[in-house]
Each structure stands twice: as structure tokens, then as C-alpha cells.
Design a protein around this motif. Structure first.
Motif, PDB file in Angstrom:
ATOM      1  N   LEU A 176     -24.174   7.196   5.349  1.00 58.81           N
ATOM      2  CA  LEU A 176     -23.464   7.563   6.575  1.00 58.81           C
ATOM      3  C   LEU A 176     -23.709   9.005   7.013  1.00 58.81           C
ATOM      4  CD1 LEU A 176     -19.934   5.906   6.249  1.00 58.81           C
ATOM      5  CD2 LEU A 176     -21.710   5.381   7.915  1.00 58.81           C
ATOM      6  N   PHE A 177     -23.638   9.920   6.056  1.00 57.93           N
ATOM      7  CA  PHE A 177     -23.649  11.335   6.400  1.00 57.93           C
ATOM      8  C   PHE A 177     -24.906  12.076   5.951  1.00 57.93           C
ATOM      9  CE2 PHE A 177     -19.152  10.114   5.505  1.00 57.93           C
ATOM     10  CZ  PHE A 177     -18.716  10.105   6.826  1.00 57.93           C
ATOM     11  N   GLY A 178     -25.802  11.388   5.260  1.00 62.55           N
ATOM     12  CA  GLY A 178     -27.033  12.024   4.824  1.00 62.55           C
ATOM     13  C   GLY A 178     -26.874  12.931   3.629  1.00 62.55           C
ATOM     14  N   LEU A 211     -14.080  13.584   1.596  1.00 66.38           N
ATOM     15  CA  LEU A 211     -14.493  12.354   2.265  1.00 66.38           C
ATOM     16  C   LEU A 211     -13.366  11.809   3.141  1.00 66.38           C
ATOM     17  CD1 LEU A 211     -16.856  10.435   2.574  1.00 66.38           C
ATOM     18  CD2 LEU A 211     -16.011   9.156   0.615  1.00 66.38           C
ATOM     19  N   LEU A 212     -12.131  11.844   2.632  1.00 65.90           N
ATOM     20  CA  LEU A 212     -10.996  11.385   3.411  1.00 65.90           C
ATOM     21  C   LEU A 212     -10.828  12.217   4.678  1.00 65.90           C
ATOM     22  CD1 LEU A 212      -8.363  10.666   0.603  1.00 65.90           C
ATOM     23  CD2 LEU A 212      -9.311   8.999   2.197  1.00 65.90           C
ATOM     24  N   GLY A 213     -11.210  13.493   4.592  1.00 68.71           N
ATOM     25  CA  GLY A 213     -11.128  14.361   5.761  1.00 68.71           C
ATOM     26  C   GLY A 213     -12.052  13.938   6.887  1.00 68.71           C
ATOM     27  N   ARG A 214     -13.024  13.073   6.588  1.00 68.33           N
ATOM     28  CA  ARG A 214     -13.958  12.605   7.614  1.00 68.33           C
ATOM     29  C   ARG A 214     -13.532  11.282   8.251  1.00 68.33           C
ATOM     30  NH1 ARG A 214     -20.103  14.581   6.568  1.00 68.33           N
ATOM     31  NH2 ARG A 214     -19.645  16.511   5.466  1.00 68.33           N
ATOM     32  N   PHE A 273     -13.757   0.013   0.778  1.00 64.47           N
ATOM     33  CA  PHE A 273     -13.944  -0.969   1.848  1.00 64.47           C
ATOM     34  C   PHE A 273     -14.169  -0.306   3.201  1.00 64.47           C
ATOM     35  CE2 PHE A 273     -11.646  -3.583  -1.311  1.00 64.47           C
ATOM     36  CZ  PHE A 273     -12.618  -4.552  -1.479  1.00 64.47           C
ATOM     37  N   TRP A 274     -13.516   0.829   3.438  1.00 66.32           N
ATOM     38  CA  TRP A 274     -13.703   1.517   4.720  1.00 66.32           C
ATOM     39  C   TRP A 274     -15.128   2.028   4.866  1.00 66.32           C
ATOM     40  CZ3 TRP A 274     -14.856   6.767   5.493  1.00 66.32           C
ATOM     41  CH2 TRP A 274     -14.854   7.178   6.834  1.00 66.32           C
ATOM     42  N   ILE A 275     -15.602   2.765   3.852  1.00 57.81           N
ATOM     43  CA  ILE A 275     -16.902   3.412   3.995  1.00 57.81           C
ATOM     44  C   ILE A 275     -18.039   2.406   3.845  1.00 57.81           C
ATOM     45  CG2 ILE A 275     -17.281   4.058   1.571  1.00 57.81           C
ATOM     46  CD1 ILE A 275     -18.233   6.812   2.655  1.00 57.81           C
ATOM     47  N   SER A 276     -17.841   1.363   3.027  1.00 54.82           N
ATOM     48  CA  SER A 276     -18.874   0.333   2.903  1.00 54.82           C
ATOM     49  C   SER A 276     -19.046  -0.415   4.220  1.00 54.82           C
ATOM     50  CB  SER A 276     -18.512  -0.652   1.780  1.00 54.82           C
ATOM     51  OG  SER A 276     -18.480   0.003   0.537  1.00 54.82           O
ATOM     52  N   ASN A 277     -17.941  -0.682   4.885  1.00 52.64           N
ATOM     53  CA  ASN A 277     -18.008  -1.335   6.198  1.00 52.64           C
ATOM     54  C   ASN A 277     -18.734  -0.458   7.202  1.00 52.64           C
ATOM     55  OD1 ASN A 277     -17.112  -3.468   8.164  1.00 52.64           O
ATOM     56  ND2 ASN A 277     -15.986  -1.728   9.024  1.00 52.64           N
ATOM     57  N   LYS A 278     -18.443   0.838   7.175  1.00 55.57           N
ATOM     58  CA  LYS A 278     -19.107   1.774   8.086  1.00 55.57           C
ATOM     59  C   LYS A 278     -20.604   1.859   7.811  1.00 55.57           C
ATOM     60  CE  LYS A 278     -15.671   3.451  10.578  1.00 55.57           C
ATOM     61  NZ  LYS A 278     -15.665   3.361  12.063  1.00 55.57           N
ATOM     62  N   ALA A 279     -20.971   1.713   6.526  1.00 56.41           N
ATOM     63  CA  ALA A 279     -22.382   1.836   6.136  1.00 56.41           C
ATOM     64  C   ALA A 279     -23.149   0.538   6.309  1.00 56.41           C
ATOM     65  CB  ALA A 279     -22.479   2.318   4.689  1.00 56.41           C
ATOM     66  N   GLY A 280     -22.471  -0.516   6.776  1.00 55.91           N
ATOM     67  CA  GLY A 280     -23.158  -1.779   7.011  1.00 55.91           C
ATOM     68  C   GLY A 280     -23.089  -2.746   5.858  1.00 55.91           C
ATOM     69  N   GLY A 281     -22.079  -2.585   4.984  1.00 60.66           N
ATOM     70  CA  GLY A 281     -21.910  -3.490   3.861  1.00 60.66           C
ATOM     71  C   GLY A 281     -22.482  -2.924   2.571  1.00 60.66           C
ATOM     72  N   PHE A 282     -22.367  -3.699   1.502  1.00 64.58           N
ATOM     73  CA  PHE A 282     -22.816  -3.222   0.187  1.00 64.58           C
ATOM     74  C   PHE A 282     -24.336  -3.206   0.051  1.00 64.58           C
ATOM     75  CE2 PHE A 282     -18.448  -4.443  -1.008  1.00 64.58           C
ATOM     76  CZ  PHE A 282     -18.076  -3.279  -1.657  1.00 64.58           C
ATOM     77  N   GLY A 283     -25.016  -3.951   0.888  1.00 64.32           N
ATOM     78  CA  GLY A 283     -26.477  -3.989   0.799  1.00 64.32           C
ATOM     79  C   GLY A 283     -27.110  -2.614   0.912  1.00 64.32           C
ATOM     80  N   PRO A 284     -26.927  -1.916   2.051  1.00 59.66           N
ATOM     81  CA  PRO A 284     -27.498  -0.575   2.191  1.00 59.66           C
ATOM     82  C   PRO A 284     -26.960   0.405   1.152  1.00 59.66           C
ATOM     83  CG  PRO A 284     -26.820  -1.450   4.318  1.00 59.66           C
ATOM     84  CD  PRO A 284     -26.286  -2.385   3.275  1.00 59.66           C
ATOM     85  N   LEU A 306     -15.098  -0.465 -13.861  1.00 62.09           N
ATOM     86  CA  LEU A 306     -14.656  -0.900 -12.533  1.00 62.09           C
ATOM     87  C   LEU A 306     -14.286   0.296 -11.666  1.00 62.09           C
ATOM     88  CD1 LEU A 306     -13.736  -2.970 -10.421  1.00 62.09           C
ATOM     89  CD2 LEU A 306     -11.522  -3.075 -11.616  1.00 62.09           C
ATOM     90  N   TYR A 307     -13.483   1.203 -12.226  1.00 61.25           N
ATOM     91  CA  TYR A 307     -13.110   2.392 -11.470  1.00 61.25           C
ATOM     92  C   TYR A 307     -14.347   3.211 -11.105  1.00 61.25           C
ATOM     93  CZ  TYR A 307      -8.297   1.481 -13.017  1.00 61.25           C
ATOM     94  OH  TYR A 307      -7.073   0.927 -13.258  1.00 61.25           O
ATOM     95  N   SER A 308     -15.275   3.279 -12.036  1.00 60.84           N
ATOM     96  CA  SER A 308     -16.495   4.046 -11.791  1.00 60.84           C
ATOM     97  C   SER A 308     -17.316   3.442 -10.662  1.00 60.84           C
ATOM     98  CB  SER A 308     -17.341   4.118 -13.069  1.00 60.84           C
ATOM     99  OG  SER A 308     -16.638   4.746 -14.111  1.00 60.84           O
ATOM    100  N   PHE A 309     -17.341   2.117 -10.599  1.00 59.89           N
ATOM    101  CA  PHE A 309     -18.099   1.459  -9.533  1.00 59.89           C
ATOM    102  C   PHE A 309     -17.576   1.877  -8.160  1.00 59.89           C
ATOM    103  CE2 PHE A 309     -18.618  -1.994  -6.454  1.00 59.89           C
ATOM    104  CZ  PHE A 309     -20.003  -2.104  -6.441  1.00 59.89           C
ATOM    105  N   ILE A 310     -16.274   2.054  -8.053  1.00 55.70           N
ATOM    106  CA  ILE A 310     -15.708   2.512  -6.778  1.00 55.70           C
ATOM    107  C   ILE A 310     -16.297   3.863  -6.407  1.00 55.70           C
ATOM    108  CG2 ILE A 310     -13.594   3.242  -5.604  1.00 55.70           C
ATOM    109  CD1 ILE A 310     -12.073   1.194  -7.283  1.00 55.70           C
ATOM    110  N   GLY A 311     -16.319   4.795  -7.368  1.00 56.83           N
ATOM    111  CA  GLY A 311     -16.879   6.112  -7.085  1.00 56.83           C
ATOM    112  C   GLY A 311     -18.354   6.058  -6.765  1.00 56.83           C
ATOM    113  N   VAL A 312     -19.096   5.238  -7.511  1.00 53.63           N
ATOM    114  CA  VAL A 312     -20.537   5.093  -7.285  1.00 53.63           C
ATOM    115  C   VAL A 312     -20.807   4.524  -5.900  1.00 53.63           C
ATOM    116  CG1 VAL A 312     -22.565   3.752  -7.970  1.00 53.63           C
ATOM    117  CG2 VAL A 312     -21.211   4.929  -9.704  1.00 53.63           C
ATOM    118  N   ALA A 313     -20.110   3.450  -5.540  1.00 54.05           N
ATOM    119  CA  ALA A 313     -20.354   2.786  -4.257  1.00 54.05           C
ATOM    120  C   ALA A 313     -19.952   3.672  -3.081  1.00 54.05           C
ATOM    121  CB  ALA A 313     -19.590   1.458  -4.209  1.00 54.05           C
ATOM    122  N   VAL A 314     -18.808   4.329  -3.203  1.00 48.96           N
ATOM    123  CA  VAL A 314     -18.333   5.175  -2.104  1.00 48.96           C
ATOM    124  C   VAL A 314     -19.275   6.358  -1.895  1.00 48.96           C
ATOM    125  CG1 VAL A 314     -16.495   6.726  -1.360  1.00 48.96           C
ATOM    126  CG2 VAL A 314     -15.920   4.492  -2.313  1.00 48.96           C
TER     127      VAL A 314
END
Length: 438
Positions: free
Chosen positions: A253-255, A264-267, A164-175, A238-246
Motif C-alpha cells: 500500500l505505502f511502498g 499504521l493506525l494513524g494512516r 482485514f482492513w489493510i489486506s482488503n486495501k491491498a487487494g486481498g492476501f494474494g498480493p 498465529l499472532y505472528s502471522f497477523i504482524g507478518v501479513a499486516v
């Protein structure tokens, strides 16, 4: 059925972090989110077949893996597949310890930014976490039971927090979910897909062997089948989707695809949130390591010579071998993790599964003498407790599965390591056992 599902889901939860990294590695390797999820789902469905087959004996006779494998390898020969499985667990122990050490080092950098310049800081943290694992083993089984109860929920919470943190930063699940595949042709995709699928199957190869440890508690064959069918593909996808989406979001976000959640948490730009997440990750990693990667090999090593190797000593052996396997190399990038580690050890465990299933269903027609499985001199004594036909079939399967590592022209065999080893050893075993009095 609920009792079995609970036990099975606990076993699955212990692999949440590793499942996340496998999914992330597929994205880092160039797959789109649909291709990655499809690969993982297909791998789960494939490995579900040997899991259901090996689970049958556990439910029917109430026996765990170390006892079931005696039917094919002999009451003493069963130590061979047990040790191979133990060595794989040692490798996983090393990997999880390296991950835990990195989490501690990241926490240090949040609390003390000067730690970034500390020479050997990550190694100090690695061996500190290693010592913590050894301390837990030394304290005994009660400490392990406590960790099993609190670790998995923390790991799932960390995954959802990242999502949820990184998806929000990336502009949602769309991008996030529109990142295209990097493969430009079917041939190019298949070169990555085949060993990735083998790695996915290899990821569950240990559970495909020791699934009787869980299903021995099932009330019926229907219960164990439904429990696994609901527990594995759905939960792990389901767990895999988290890894895929993040990981897809990290590209936005970072190119670049950051497949390691510790990095990733370090960022995170909120130190408190990052610190809490890393603490949760550390607890979950400790739980996974001790419960899933130390208890079983400790018992396996102890069974080799109970008079000399106690459970605690077996745990120390596991810890030392885990370091000797150089987990920092296995985790150096997604390619080393998937194509080196997962595919590689699948070539060791696939042949064991093939022999066990061939013995139980084709040679013995699912008929076992449970009493003889627990004593010397019975029908599973073979030659001084060892069935050399099974040992020969195992060796042949391993050689065929792994020969592609040293013979480039046969690399395709390695890409299919688990499948090749499973089928080849199973067939060889059935041929060798013809005429054997059972």
C-alpha cells in the motif's frame, strides 16, 4: 490441563503486541512472510525446550521461580538472577509505556489535528501514560486483576482489525503474501536470520525462567507439557502471522514496511475506526504493562529489603528505571528492537536458565528439599546464603555472550547470545559444583 492452559495463554496474550512487532520487524528487515513465520516457529520450538525443563520442578514441587532459583544460587544469592530479570522487565515497562504514549498522541491528532504541531506532544503523552501506570500500581492488586481480564481480547481484536482492513486495501492476501525476500544469497540471509532467531528466543527468555510460576498449578507433568506445547508454538505463530501479513500489506500500500501498528493506525482514513482501535490498543498496553512488567519486578525489588521497599515503592522503582532505559531508543527501528534489545538481554537471561537447568537435572537429579528452600541454614545456605559458584558461572556466561558488543571480531558470539550464555554457564556451573556436598 485446562487450568494450566488458561494461565499459560493469559501469559502469552500479554505479549501479543510485542509478538506482532517482532514479526513485523522481520518483514521490515527483508524477510518474506514464509521466512519470517519459519523463523518465529523455529524460535518458539527451541525455547519450548528450556521452558519444559524449568517447568518440571514447578509441577513436581509446587514452587515458583523465585523459590526454585534458590537451589542453585542460594537463599540470598537468588536475589541476583531475580534482579536481572527485574531489570529486563523494567525495560519492557519503558517500551510499553512509550507505545502507550504514542497511541495517546495519535488519538490526540485524530481528535485535534493541530496537535501535530504541538512541541513535545509525544513526550507529554508518554509521561501522562507513565503516570497512569503508576496510579494503577498505587491503587493495588484489585485494579490490576480487573485490567488482566479485559486487556488481551482488545489487543487481539486490534490485530484482526488491522489484518482485514489493510489486506482488503491491498487487494486481498494474494498480493500481501507474494512480497519476495530482499536477500539475494544464503550468506546474506543467514547474517540476518541468526540474530533474529536469537532475538526470538530472547523474546521468551523471561517466561523460560518464570514458567514454574504457571506450572506449579498443573495436575501432572503431562498436563504442563501438553499445555505448553499447544499454547506456545500454535498461538504465537498465529499472532505472528497477523504482524507478518499486516506489515507485508503496508509494503504493497505505502511502498514501505510500517512495523509499528500505532503509526499504521494513524494512516486509517476513517477517524472513528482508528480512534476505537487506538483506545483498544491503549487499554491492552496498560494491561500488559502493569500485569506483566510491573508486578514481578516490584516484588523482586521489595524482596531485596522488605522493611524499606514495599510493593508500591518497588513499582515506582520499576517506573523510574523504565524511563532511564530510554525506550524511545530501543524502539527507534526494528534493528534496535530485535538486535539491540531482544538479543542483548538474552545474554543476561540465557546463563540463568542454563544454571537452573544444569543444577536441577545434572547436579541434583531433580531432587529438592522444599523445606530448606524456604529457610536459612539449610542445604541451600552455601556461604551466608550465596552460592558463589553459581554467581561465577553466571558472570562468565554473561561476559562470553556479550563480549561481541565490544570486540568486533567476536560479534558472532553476540549473535548467538542466549545460546552461548546458556551452554557456557551451564557447563561451568556443573564443573564448579563437582565435589560439593548436597
Amino acid at each position: 490441563m485446562g487450568h494450566l492452559q488458561l494461565r499459560f495463554v493469559v501469559g502469552c496474550d500479554e505479549r501479543v503486541y510485542s509478538t506482532y512487532m517482532l514479526a513485523s520487524g522481520l518483514i521490515a528487515g527483508g524477510m518474506s512472510w514464509k521466512e519470517a513465520i519459519g523463523t518465529i516457529l523455529l524460535g518458539n520450538l527451541i525455547v519450548l525446550i528450556p521452558m519444559l525443563l524449568n517447568a518440571h520442578a514447578g509441577t513436581k514441587y509446587g514452587i515458583p521461580f523465585p523459590v526454585l532459583v534458590r537451589a542453585s544460587f542460594g537463599v540470598r544469592g537468588a536475589n541476583v538472577p531475580a534482579v536481572l530479570r527485574a531489570l529486563v522487565a523494567c525495560g519492557w515497562f519503558g517500551i510499553q509505556t512509550w507505545i502507550g504514549g504514542q497511541a495517546i498522541f495519535s488519538m490526540m491528532q485524530i481528535l485535534w489535528p493541530g496537535a501535530r504541531t504541538l512541541d513535545g506532544g509525544v513526550w507529554i503523552c508518554f509521561f501522562a501514560f507513565w503516570a497512569l501506570n503508576m496510579w494503577v500500581i498505587w491503587r493495588g492488586i484489585e485494579m490490576i486483576k480487573f485490567l488482566e481480564g479485559v486487556g488481551a481480547p482488545f489487543m487481539l481484536a486490534v490485530g484482526l482489525l488491522l489484518l482485514f482492513w489493510i489486506s482488503n486495501k491491498a487487494g486481498g492476501f494474494g498480493p500481501v503474501l507474494t512480497t519476495p525476500s530482499k536477500f539475494h544469497s544464503t550468506a546474506e540471509f543467514m547474517r540476518f536470520f541468526i540474530p533474529s532467531l536469537t532475538g526470538m528466543v530472547g523474546f521468551w527468555a523471561t517466561v523460560a525462567l518464570n514458567i514454574p510460576d504457571f506450572t506449579r498449578y498443573a495436575r501432572s507433568q503431562k498436563a504442563q507439557m501438553v499445555g505448553q506445547a499447544l499454547g506456545l508454538p500454535a498461538a504465537m505463530t498465529l499472532y505472528s502471522f497477523i504482524g507478518v501479513a499486516v506489515t507485508s500489506a503496508s509494503v504493497v500500500l505505502f511502498g514501505e514496511a510500517i512495523w509499528d501498528p500505532v503509526q499504521l493506525l494513524g494512516r486509517f482514513n476513517q477517524p472513528v475506526v482508528a480512534l476505537i482501535a487506538l483506545v483498544a490498543l491503549l487499554i491492552a498496553t496498560l494491561n500488559t504493562n502493569v500485569a506483566a512488567n510491573v508486578v514481578s519486578p516490584s516484588n523482586d525489588f521489595s524482596n531485596l529489603r522488605p522493611s524499606l521497599i514495599s510493593f508500591r515503592t518497588g513499582g515506582l522503582i520499576t517506573g523510574v528505571l523504565g524511563v532511564m532505559m530510554m525506550p524511545w531508543k530501543l524502539m527507534s527501528d526494528f534493528s534496535a528492537y530485535i538486535f539491540g534489545w531482544l538479543v542483548g538481554y538474552s545474554g543476561l537471561l540465557g546463563p540463568i536458565a542454563g544454571i537452573m537447568i544444569a543444577d536441577y537435572f545434572l547436579v541434583r537429579r531433580s531432587a529438592l528439599d522444599v523445606n530448606d528452600l524456604y529457610r536459612r541454614g539449610g542445604v541451600y545456605e552455601y556461604a551466608n546464603g550465596v552460592n558463589y559458584r553459581a554467581i561465577g558461572a553466571l558472570a562468565a556466561g554473561i561476559v562470553i555472550a556479550l563480549i561481541g558488543l565490544v570486540v568486533p571480531s567476536l560479534r558472532v558470539l553476540y549473535d548467538y547470545a542466549w545460546f552461548i550464555g546458556f551452554l557456557f554457564s551451564g557447563v561451568v556451573y556443573v564443573v564448579l559444583m563437582k565435589g560439593e556436598k548436597l
